[in-house]
Motif scaffolding. Structure first.
Motif, mmCIF file in Angstrom:
data_model
loop_
_atom_site.group_PDB
_atom_site.id
_atom_site.type_symbol
_atom_site.label_atom_id
_atom_site.label_comp_id
_atom_site.label_asym_id
_atom_site.label_seq_id
_atom_site.Cartn_x
_atom_site.Cartn_y
_atom_site.Cartn_z
ATOM 1 N N GLN A 101 0.780 -1.197 -0.011
ATOM 2 C CA GLN A 101 -0.073 0.045 0.246
ATOM 3 C C GLN A 101 0.792 1.322 -0.007
ATOM 4 O OE1 GLN A 101 -2.695 -0.360 3.459
ATOM 5 N NE2 GLN A 101 -3.648 -2.165 2.419
ATOM 6 N N ALA A 102 2.096 0.922 0.086
ATOM 7 C CA ALA A 102 2.855 2.189 0.142
ATOM 8 C C ALA A 102 3.269 3.023 -1.404
ATOM 9 C CB ALA A 102 4.339 1.823 0.727
ATOM 10 N N ASP A 103 2.927 2.195 -2.374
ATOM 11 C CA ASP A 103 2.930 3.013 -3.576
ATOM 12 C C ASP A 103 1.993 4.197 -3.523
ATOM 13 O OD1 ASP A 103 4.548 0.828 -4.577
ATOM 14 O OD2 ASP A 103 3.292 0.018 -5.595
ATOM 15 N N VAL A 104 2.476 5.011 -4.415
ATOM 16 C CA VAL A 104 1.714 6.462 -4.465
ATOM 17 C C VAL A 104 0.765 6.178 -5.716
ATOM 18 C CG1 VAL A 104 1.687 8.843 -4.909
ATOM 19 C CG2 VAL A 104 3.385 7.851 -3.324
ATOM 20 N N LYS A 105 -0.310 6.060 -5.638
ATOM 21 C CA LYS A 105 -1.190 5.777 -6.763
ATOM 22 C C LYS A 105 -1.730 6.921 -7.562
ATOM 23 C CE LYS A 105 -4.494 3.252 -4.115
ATOM 24 N NZ LYS A 105 -5.643 2.497 -3.948
ATOM 25 N N LEU A 106 -1.334 6.924 -8.901
ATOM 26 C CA LEU A 106 -1.658 7.909 -9.734
ATOM 27 C C LEU A 106 -2.675 7.285 -10.747
ATOM 28 C CD1 LEU A 106 1.759 9.528 -9.973
ATOM 29 C CD2 LEU A 106 -0.249 10.411 -8.487
ATOM 30 N N GLY A 107 -3.540 8.064 -11.269
ATOM 31 C CA GLY A 107 -4.494 7.415 -12.596
ATOM 32 C C GLY A 107 -3.878 7.985 -13.833
ATOM 33 N N ALA A 108 -3.928 7.072 -14.712
ATOM 34 C CA ALA A 108 -3.460 7.096 -16.269
ATOM 35 C C ALA A 108 -4.703 6.821 -17.058
ATOM 36 C CB ALA A 108 -2.215 6.282 -16.549
ATOM 37 N N LEU A 109 -5.181 8.140 -17.684
ATOM 38 C CA LEU A 109 -6.346 7.847 -18.229
ATOM 39 C C LEU A 109 -6.238 8.165 -19.894
ATOM 40 C CD1 LEU A 109 -9.583 7.486 -17.851
ATOM 41 C CD2 LEU A 109 -9.829 10.343 -17.666
ATOM 42 N N PHE A 110 -6.176 7.227 -20.767
ATOM 43 C CA PHE A 110 -5.983 7.189 -22.068
ATOM 44 C C PHE A 110 -7.104 6.385 -22.923
ATOM 45 C CE2 PHE A 110 -1.837 8.379 -20.242
ATOM 46 C CZ PHE A 110 -1.531 9.436 -20.919
ATOM 47 N N PRO A 111 -7.281 6.806 -24.107
ATOM 48 C CA PRO A 111 -7.973 5.875 -24.989
ATOM 49 C C PRO A 111 -7.314 4.569 -25.220
ATOM 50 C CG PRO A 111 -7.260 7.527 -25.965
ATOM 51 C CD PRO A 111 -7.018 7.818 -24.943
ATOM 52 N N PHE A 112 -7.548 3.481 -24.407
ATOM 53 C CA PHE A 112 -6.596 2.294 -24.865
ATOM 54 C C PHE A 112 -7.395 1.483 -25.695
ATOM 55 C CE2 PHE A 112 -4.910 3.405 -20.502
ATOM 56 C CZ PHE A 112 -3.613 3.609 -20.764
ATOM 57 N N SER A 113 -8.685 1.579 -26.059
ATOM 58 C CA SER A 113 -9.146 0.867 -26.963
ATOM 59 C C SER A 113 -10.124 1.764 -27.872
ATOM 60 C CB SER A 113 -10.352 -0.265 -26.145
ATOM 61 O OG SER A 113 -11.116 0.420 -25.551
ATOM 62 N N GLY A 114 -10.444 1.312 -28.805
ATOM 63 C CA GLY A 114 -11.756 2.173 -29.889
ATOM 64 C C GLY A 114 -10.501 2.689 -30.999
ATOM 65 N N GLU A 115 -11.043 3.676 -31.684
ATOM 66 C CA GLU A 115 -10.581 4.110 -32.831
ATOM 67 C C GLU A 115 -9.059 5.115 -32.508
ATOM 68 O OE1 GLU A 115 -13.234 8.123 -33.364
ATOM 69 O OE2 GLU A 115 -13.246 6.551 -34.706
ATOM 70 N N LEU A 116 -9.058 5.688 -31.156
ATOM 71 C CA LEU A 116 -7.595 6.227 -30.889
ATOM 72 C C LEU A 116 -6.603 5.464 -30.207
ATOM 73 C CD1 LEU A 116 -9.376 9.676 -29.796
ATOM 74 C CD2 LEU A 116 -8.780 8.906 -31.934
ATOM 75 N N ALA A 117 -7.034 4.183 -30.040
ATOM 76 C CA ALA A 117 -6.206 3.041 -29.176
ATOM 77 C C ALA A 117 -4.570 3.214 -29.331
ATOM 78 C CB ALA A 117 -6.545 1.825 -29.467
ATOM 79 N N LEU A 118 -4.377 3.468 -30.849
ATOM 80 C CA LEU A 118 -2.802 3.295 -30.976
ATOM 81 C C LEU A 118 -2.137 4.723 -30.534
ATOM 82 C CD1 LEU A 118 -0.264 2.277 -32.386
ATOM 83 C CD2 LEU A 118 -1.382 3.425 -34.463
ATOM 84 N N LEU A 119 -2.829 5.696 -30.693
ATOM 85 C CA LEU A 119 -2.246 7.119 -30.050
ATOM 86 C C LEU A 119 -2.339 7.210 -28.519
ATOM 87 C CD1 LEU A 119 -3.740 9.653 -32.808
ATOM 88 C CD2 LEU A 119 -1.283 8.985 -32.580
ATOM 89 N N GLY A 120 -3.195 6.565 -28.094
ATOM 90 C CA GLY A 120 -3.570 6.332 -26.567
ATOM 91 C C GLY A 120 -2.406 5.744 -26.069
ATOM 92 N N ASP A 121 -2.150 4.236 -26.753
ATOM 93 C CA ASP A 121 -1.319 3.430 -26.174
ATOM 94 C C ASP A 121 0.344 4.242 -26.213
ATOM 95 O OD1 ASP A 121 -0.285 0.934 -25.018
ATOM 96 O OD2 ASP A 121 0.550 0.818 -27.104
ATOM 97 N N GLU A 122 0.547 4.846 -27.358
ATOM 98 C CA GLU A 122 1.915 5.434 -27.487
ATOM 99 C C GLU A 122 1.830 6.717 -26.526
ATOM 100 O OE1 GLU A 122 5.450 5.969 -29.485
ATOM 101 O OE2 GLU A 122 4.213 4.342 -29.330
ATOM 102 N N SER A 123 1.020 7.151 -25.998
ATOM 103 C CA SER A 123 1.045 8.390 -25.069
ATOM 104 C C SER A 123 1.309 7.732 -23.684
ATOM 105 C CB SER A 123 -0.417 9.176 -25.256
ATOM 106 O OG SER A 123 -0.633 9.781 -26.353
#
Length: 405
Positions: free
Chosen positions: A25-47
């Motif tokens: 639980q000591a890890d500092v949790k941060l969110g990573a919100l990207f389009p990982f699926s759908g038509e923008l998935a490639l650019l989302g994954d590269e980001s």
């Protein structure tokens, strides 16, 4: 005697499990919100890959007071899902901040969720100026905006293309075509604004859905108006569609200038064919064929990317998000605490001069949360490679254009 030992062993085992759980639980949790699926998935994954590399590098150097940062992914496949995932990351995962999001429309709605919850939201890639135009307290954007893209686009026409064609910029008939989401609409609006100030002859502004499967009527209209220069703000699918159908129709304008998105992807060039996309310009964030003196650290990033993913970066989106995430993670490490207001204070204190990042720009946030030192580059596809041609200090190749007859 055995009965007395068992409880003691149980207590020791319980303590050990508690210590292990505390470590997890000591890890500092941060969110990573990207389009990982759908038509923008490639650019989302590269980001996302850029953020992932920044986190690994940061953790290897000690993290935040010895605690590693852990990015929990959220799939912003569309606006509704972006809202739902932002809520989940905040209320269920209890992240300290959200990093994202590449897509302007997704960022617009998800950042509002974070603002209402009082959680910092760090935009690393979406360009719509409206995102940082709402007076939010917990929103910061590291990357350049649609306005910067439009400025560079107009500059490419007035300072690069027109002089090499040996004509006045006002003599060129220009058309703006764009996908109709917040991204394309915002860029097109600024292109019209700055184009008018430069006395450019903008004949048409045509919008279309990014999901379109046919641009033939748009291309026919461009042909009928004898357009010299096309400005297209697009994602990957509509970029590919435009080049293929323009080629099939025999439409050959003197120049085409993209606004990031699909124009930055190696996959786009491969899908279109390098002989077709060759010569197209792109006003966008820093790509990899650039003078390293103008983008310090870019070579180290490329080496780290190749080592982890086994290939060269697919576009500059990974570098862009790596740069933003690295700067912000370093700010988190300097914050007095990880409470929202302490994070905001640390981010506001960032002061990196121009030329101080692998993107070639610096970082200093204005009152609206926008990085005031973020700029874009001018590039051109040459022999299957996207090379920087403008500004001169960042260029690695000469512009290729055929003089107007």
């Amino acid at each position: 005697m055995a009965l007395r030992i068992r409880p003691a062993l149980g207590i020791v085992a319980g303590l050990a499990l508690g210590l292990l759980a505390g470590t997890a639980q000591a890890d500092v949790k941060l969110g990573a919100l990207f389009p990982f699926s759908g038509e923008l998935a490639l650019l989302g994954d590269e980001s996302w890959r850029g953020v992932e590399l920044a986190a690994e590098e940061f953790n290897a150097k000690g993290g935040i007071n010895g605690e590693k940062v852990q990015f929990l992914r959220g799939d912003a496949v569309d606006n509704n899902q972006a809202i739902a995932e932002a809520r989940r990351l905040i209320s269920v995962e209890e992240v300290k901040a959200i990093f994202g999001t590449y897509s302007s429309s997704r960022s617009q709605v998800a950042s509002q969720v974070a603002e209402l919850a009082g959680i910092p939201y760090f935009e690393l890639g979406a360009v719509s100026d409206d995102i940082t135009g709402r007076g939010f307290q917990y929103l910061f954007r590291t990357n350049p905006t649609a306005k910067a893209m439009a400025v560079r686009t107009v500059e490419l026409i007035t300072d690069v293309i027109a002089p090499r064609l040996e004509v006045e910029p006002s003599a060129l008939k220009i058309a703006i075509i764009h996908e109709d989401s917040l991204y394309g609409t915002t860029v097109a609006g600024f292109q019209n604004e700055f184009g008018a100030k430069a006395n450019l002859n903008i004949v048409e502004t045509l919008a279309y859905p990014a999901s379109t499967v046919d641009l033939s009527s748009t291309i026919l209209r461009l042909q009928q108006n004898e357009i010299d220069v096309v400005l297209q703000t697009s994602y990957q699918n509509d970029s590919v569609l435009f080049f293929r159908q323009a080629h099939e129709a025999g439409f050959k304008p003197k120049a085409v200038i993209g606004g990031g998105g699909g124009y930055s992807l190696v996959d786009t060039a491969q899908a279109v064919g390098t002989e077709i996309i060759d010569g197209a310009f792109n006003a966008d964030v820093t790509q990899y064929a650039v003078n390293p003196a103008a983008a310090p650290g870019i070579e180290d990033f490329v080496a780290a990317y190749q080592e982890k993913y086994g290939s060269a970066p697919r576009s500059g989106h990974s570098l862009l998000h790596y740069t933003g995430a690295k700067v912000l993670l370093e700010a988190l490490a300097k914050a007095e605490s990880l409470e929202p207001d302490a994070i905001v204070a640390a981010v506001k204190a960032i002061d990196i001069p121009a030329g101080g990042t692998p993107e070639g720009w610096g970082v200093k946030f204005g009152e609206d949360g926008q990085n005031e030192r973020a700029t874009m580059m001018g590039m051109q596809w040459q022999d299957g490679k996207l090379v920087t041609v403008w500004p001169p200090e960042a260029a690695v190749a000469e512009v290729r254009l055929t003089k107007s007859e």
